[in-house]
Design an enzyme around this catalytic site. Sequence first.
Site, PDB file in Angstrom:
ATOM      1  CB  SER A 122      -0.897  -0.002   1.246  1.00  0.00           C
ATOM      2  OG  SER A 122      -1.618   1.210   1.368  1.00  0.00           O
ATOM      3  CB  CYS A 123       2.181   3.452  -2.075  1.00  0.00           C
ATOM      4  SG  CYS A 123       1.247   3.344  -3.626  1.00  0.00           S
ATOM      5  CB  SER A 124       0.474   8.045  -2.192  1.00  0.00           C
ATOM      6  OG  SER A 124       1.425   8.435  -1.233  1.00  0.00           O
ATOM      7  CB  SER A 130      -2.770   3.382  -1.641  1.00  0.00           C
ATOM      8  OG  SER A 130      -2.136   2.224  -2.152  1.00  0.00           O
ATOM      9  CD1 TRP A 131      -2.282   8.667   3.609  1.00  0.00           C
ATOM     10  CD2 TRP A 131      -2.536   6.712   4.651  1.00  0.00           C
ATOM     11  NE1 TRP A 131      -2.467   8.940   4.936  1.00  0.00           N
ATOM     12  CE2 TRP A 131      -2.631   7.745   5.608  1.00  0.00           C
ATOM     13  CE3 TRP A 131      -2.676   5.389   5.082  1.00  0.00           C
ATOM     14  CZ2 TRP A 131      -2.848   7.503   6.963  1.00  0.00           C
ATOM     15  CZ3 TRP A 131      -2.893   5.140   6.429  1.00  0.00           C
ATOM     16  CH2 TRP A 131      -2.986   6.182   7.344  1.00  0.00           C
TER      17      TRP A 131
END
Length: 304
Positions: free
Chosen positions: A260-262, A289-290
């Site tokens: 998971s990232c942005s 993600s975020w």
Amino acid sequence: MLVALSAAALAAVAPWAPASAQAGGTSIGLVPPADAAAAKAGGWKVLDVRPVPPLDYIGGHLPDAVHISEQAFRGPNGKLPYQIWPATDLANLLSKAGISNKDKVLVYSDGNNVLGSSLVAYILEKSGVPTVGILDGGFSGYKAAGQALTKVFPSYKPGVFKPVNNPKISITLKELLPLVGKANVVIVDPRPKGLFEGTDQLFIRNGHIPGAINITWQSVTEANNPDESLKNAHKFKSTEALRQLFEARGVTPDKTIIVSCSTGREASLQYIVLKHILKYPNVRVYEGSWTEYSATNNPVATGP
């Protein structure tokens, strides 16, 4: 050594692909510059996914490469500002680029945009393309190797790409939440330190999913090599170096790995490294993600 597509592999389905990929999944491998130059002879379609405007493409590209910016593969979905388009939209886009469902596709970008290459490779897997190659070293590595470039725009017929969506490589927020904190689940977050720790105030809420491990995307390539002559965000580290990097942080093949990232872009690179280079069997991308998680009331962790 890294998993790479040899010249022989460019003429056929990659022989290094796992049995599951040969049987109907997708195999993603790294293509050295010398082999990329022979892509057309091997029946590959080539996508130049460097960002728009397409002036870099116009100034020179791999022979027969078609330009589709990485940005063309994502947009708003009514809830989030930047997500992968639905299968029907992707099929239309790929058809216009001359790609059909069973084609082999080589992807490349330049600068720091290895994430563009990995994102499109991930999207191609999501769309059911059987064999995908990423140009190891990117456009600059290809150029430095003295391989052929052209300014000629290719002429081609539209492809016939039927919509396909592979749900097995991604995970939704609803599916993710019950897994947070489980001993056999590791969440890898490849964002920069400030975003992960929550000191950078960018999102609605800032920090990371509780229990997530921060392994930045740059750490899997030579993006930060202290030797300037070897610094290249598109050049992947050796398989052994990658294995040591992840195992030292507890990211091992016996666990379920969620990246998971942005927005899902950075996550695509770690996903490809873990699943296709290191051959971890259970790896999925949290595409929301975020961007999505931060807009909910679910717990947030800050700090290292």
